[in-house]
Design a protein around this motif. Structure first.
Motif, PDB file in Angstrom:
ATOM      1  N   HIS A  24      -3.391   2.174  -3.779  1.00  0.00           N
ATOM      2  CA  HIS A  24      -3.295   3.582  -3.420  1.00  0.00           C
ATOM      3  C   HIS A  24      -4.214   3.895  -2.246  1.00  0.00           C
ATOM      4  O   HIS A  24      -5.398   3.540  -2.242  1.00  0.00           O
ATOM      5  CB  HIS A  24      -3.697   4.448  -4.629  1.00  0.00           C
ATOM      6  CG  HIS A  24      -3.725   5.913  -4.335  1.00  0.00           C
ATOM      7  ND1 HIS A  24      -4.699   6.755  -4.834  1.00  0.00           N
ATOM      8  CD2 HIS A  24      -2.903   6.691  -3.594  1.00  0.00           C
ATOM      9  CE1 HIS A  24      -4.470   7.983  -4.424  1.00  0.00           C
ATOM     10  NE2 HIS A  24      -3.387   7.971  -3.664  1.00  0.00           N
ATOM     11  N   VAL A  25      -3.665   4.593  -1.230  1.00  0.00           N
ATOM     12  CA  VAL A  25      -4.443   5.025  -0.065  1.00  0.00           C
ATOM     13  C   VAL A  25      -4.329   6.551   0.028  1.00  0.00           C
ATOM     14  O   VAL A  25      -3.322   7.067   0.511  1.00  0.00           O
ATOM     15  CB  VAL A  25      -3.928   4.370   1.232  1.00  0.00           C
ATOM     16  CG1 VAL A  25      -4.805   4.792   2.418  1.00  0.00           C
ATOM     17  CG2 VAL A  25      -3.883   2.856   1.097  1.00  0.00           C
ATOM     18  N   TYR A  64      -4.863  10.397   1.308  1.00  0.00           N
ATOM     19  CA  TYR A  64      -5.097  11.145   2.543  1.00  0.00           C
ATOM     20  C   TYR A  64      -5.339  12.609   2.178  1.00  0.00           C
ATOM     21  O   TYR A  64      -5.105  13.025   1.043  1.00  0.00           O
ATOM     22  CB  TYR A  64      -3.881  11.065   3.472  1.00  0.00           C
ATOM     23  CG  TYR A  64      -3.605   9.709   4.063  1.00  0.00           C
ATOM     24  CD1 TYR A  64      -3.934   9.425   5.387  1.00  0.00           C
ATOM     25  CD2 TYR A  64      -2.974   8.716   3.314  1.00  0.00           C
ATOM     26  CE1 TYR A  64      -3.658   8.171   5.939  1.00  0.00           C
ATOM     27  CE2 TYR A  64      -2.702   7.468   3.861  1.00  0.00           C
ATOM     28  CZ  TYR A  64      -3.042   7.204   5.175  1.00  0.00           C
ATOM     29  OH  TYR A  64      -2.762   5.970   5.718  1.00  0.00           O
ATOM     30  N   ASP A  83       0.948   7.143   9.585  1.00  0.00           N
ATOM     31  CA  ASP A  83       0.535   5.766   9.305  1.00  0.00           C
ATOM     32  C   ASP A  83       1.679   4.941   8.720  1.00  0.00           C
ATOM     33  O   ASP A  83       1.753   3.722   8.943  1.00  0.00           O
ATOM     34  CB  ASP A  83      -0.662   5.760   8.353  1.00  0.00           C
ATOM     35  CG  ASP A  83      -1.971   6.077   9.066  1.00  0.00           C
ATOM     36  OD1 ASP A  83      -1.938   6.278  10.302  1.00  0.00           O
ATOM     37  OD2 ASP A  83      -3.020   6.135   8.402  1.00  0.00           O
ATOM     38  N   ILE A  95       0.550   1.667   6.452  1.00  0.00           N
ATOM     39  CA  ILE A  95       0.806   1.631   5.011  1.00  0.00           C
ATOM     40  C   ILE A  95       2.284   1.312   4.822  1.00  0.00           C
ATOM     41  O   ILE A  95       3.079   1.416   5.765  1.00  0.00           O
ATOM     42  CB  ILE A  95       0.428   2.953   4.296  1.00  0.00           C
ATOM     43  CG1 ILE A  95       1.202   4.135   4.888  1.00  0.00           C
ATOM     44  CG2 ILE A  95      -1.072   3.192   4.333  1.00  0.00           C
ATOM     45  CD1 ILE A  95       0.974   5.452   4.138  1.00  0.00           C
ATOM     46  N   GLY A 103       0.681   5.569   0.316  1.00  0.00           N
ATOM     47  CA  GLY A 103      -0.144   6.721   0.649  1.00  0.00           C
ATOM     48  C   GLY A 103       0.131   7.892  -0.261  1.00  0.00           C
ATOM     49  O   GLY A 103       1.114   7.922  -1.004  1.00  0.00           O
ATOM     50  N   ALA A 153      -0.576  10.546   6.605  1.00  0.00           N
ATOM     51  CA  ALA A 153      -0.002   9.428   5.859  1.00  0.00           C
ATOM     52  C   ALA A 153       1.364   9.048   6.415  1.00  0.00           C
ATOM     53  O   ALA A 153       1.698   7.862   6.534  1.00  0.00           O
ATOM     54  CB  ALA A 153       0.108   9.786   4.379  1.00  0.00           C
ATOM     55  N   HIS A 171       0.808  11.252  -5.360  1.00  0.00           N
ATOM     56  CA  HIS A 171       0.012  10.169  -5.935  1.00  0.00           C
ATOM     57  C   HIS A 171       0.560   9.743  -7.292  1.00  0.00           C
ATOM     58  O   HIS A 171       0.773   8.551  -7.554  1.00  0.00           O
ATOM     59  CB  HIS A 171      -1.444  10.628  -6.071  1.00  0.00           C
ATOM     60  CG  HIS A 171      -2.303   9.709  -6.879  1.00  0.00           C
ATOM     61  ND1 HIS A 171      -3.264  10.162  -7.752  1.00  0.00           N
ATOM     62  CD2 HIS A 171      -2.335   8.349  -6.976  1.00  0.00           C
ATOM     63  CE1 HIS A 171      -3.863   9.136  -8.330  1.00  0.00           C
ATOM     64  NE2 HIS A 171      -3.320   8.030  -7.882  1.00  0.00           N
ATOM     65  N   THR A 224       0.843  -1.199   0.000  1.00  0.00           N
ATOM     66  CA  THR A 224       0.000   0.000   0.000  1.00  0.00           C
ATOM     67  C   THR A 224       0.874   1.244   0.000  1.00  0.00           C
ATOM     68  O   THR A 224       1.912   1.291   0.678  1.00  0.00           O
ATOM     69  CB  THR A 224      -0.907   0.030   1.233  1.00  0.00           C
ATOM     70  OG1 THR A 224      -0.107  -0.098   2.419  1.00  0.00           O
ATOM     71  CG2 THR A 224      -1.925  -1.103   1.191  1.00  0.00           C
TER      72      THR A 224
END
Length: 333
Positions: A192-193, A195, A204, A210, A167, A201, A176, A165
């Motif tokens: 893709h995660v 935020y 995390d 992630i 972020g 991000a 991104h 994963t």
């Protein structure tokens, strides 16, 4: 009497000819304005994002430098919203006299592909002035991830498709798009995660929720140097003077070159003499050691390229990211 009539006719004919030339009166006023610009005027630099971000910080450095150089009041105005589209549209519709300019980033190249409709044209409605700076991203991973290099990350991702994963600070941001571009060039598949910004991000990532981020270097570098996350490489094709210890991802993935960029644009039809003056004085300001020292704190590399070079760069960014965004079907949230 005939002579008088001839003179009147000539006068009327000359006046009609002047009126018949599109913008003739405007040209005369513009020529007068150029000779005195920007003395006695209040100038506005529009930032289409909230205060305190990288775009805002760079805008204030540039505005302060140019304001001092010109002896004018140069105001920075934040007009945030809609991924930068609100402030960008304000400048697109501003009077093209040099008094209102825009500092913008990759959104000028990508938003037309992310949003169903824009109220401005990123090419036709703007005159390029100069790129202020490039800021690289860092590929950073959770410190417990087995991969210790870009090559090992690629191998790990291929052995575990769809399990890693990454972020980002939102759909369509350089953070991104760095991840999407990496997948395209390496044939890997990650999840893709998104935020709202990279602060959460990063937390995390540190906590292992992630696996990685292609994060802005100013956000990631303190955590890397503190040992809470690990960097595998930098997204620009060359090493960054601010962090020369990180090798470019391109050494493993040929053609990989991504950065956050910040550039000045004016409304279309702004007189070329004014464009050239802003460019020349911005470039001179970027060479000032005191200003460069402040930019170093952002890991921002000063550029100062020509209006033509910036225009060509924008076209190349539109091509690169437009094709990718269409391919992955990304849409703004």
């Amino acid at each position: 009497m005939n002579d008088i009539r001839i003179d009147r006719r000539a006068l009327l004919s000359g006046a009609a000819a002047t009126l018949a030339v599109p913008g003739a009166g405007l040209w005369q006023n513009t020529a007068w304005a150029q000779s005195s610009w920007p003395q006695g005027r209040t100038l506005k630099l529009v930032v289409p994002f909230p205060p305190a971000g990288a775009t805002d910080v760079l805008a204030r450095l540039v505005a302060d430098k140019l304001g001092q150089s010109w002896g004018t009041n140069f105001v920075v105005e934040n007009r945030a919203g809609a991924g930068g589209n609100i402030g960008t549209d304000v400048v697109a519709k501003a009077e093209p006299n040099g008094d209102t300019i825009l500092i913008v980033s990759v959104g000028l190249a990508t938003n037309q592909y992310l949003y169903p409709k824009l109220n401005y044209d990123p090419v036709k409605d703007f005159a390029p002035i100069t790129m202020v700076a490039l800021v690289p991203n860092l590929l950073v991973v959770n410190k417990d991830l087995p991969a210790k290099s870009v090559a090992e990350l690629i191998a790990y991702a291929k052995a575990n498709p769809g399990k890693l994963t990454y972020g980002s600070s939102g759909v369509g941001t350089s953070v991104h798009l760095s991840g999407e571009y990496f997948q395209k060039l390496t044939g890997t598949k990650m999840v893709h995660v998104p935020y709202r910004g990279t602060a959460q991000a990063t937390q995390d990532l540190i906590g292992g929720r992630i696996d990685l981020i292609f994060d802005n270097i100013t956000q990631a570098l303190p955590h890397v140097r503190a040992g809470s996350i690990r960097s595998l490489g930098i997204t620009t094709a060359k090493r960054s003077p601010a962090a020369p210890e990180f090798a470019p991802i391109a050494e493993t993935v040929p053609g990989f070159d991504v950065s956050s960029w910040f550039a000045l644009f004016a409304p279309a039809r702004t007189p070329q003499a004014i464009i050239d003056k802003i460019h020349a004085d911005t470039k001179a300001g970027l060479a000032d050691p005191a200003l460069r020292a402040k930019m170093d704190t952002l890991a921002a590399e000063p550029v100062g390229n020509t209006p033509a070079e910036l225009g060509a760069f924008l076209q190349s960014e539109m091509k690169k990211w437009g094709d990718l965004i269409k391919e992955i079907g990304a849409k703004a949230e």
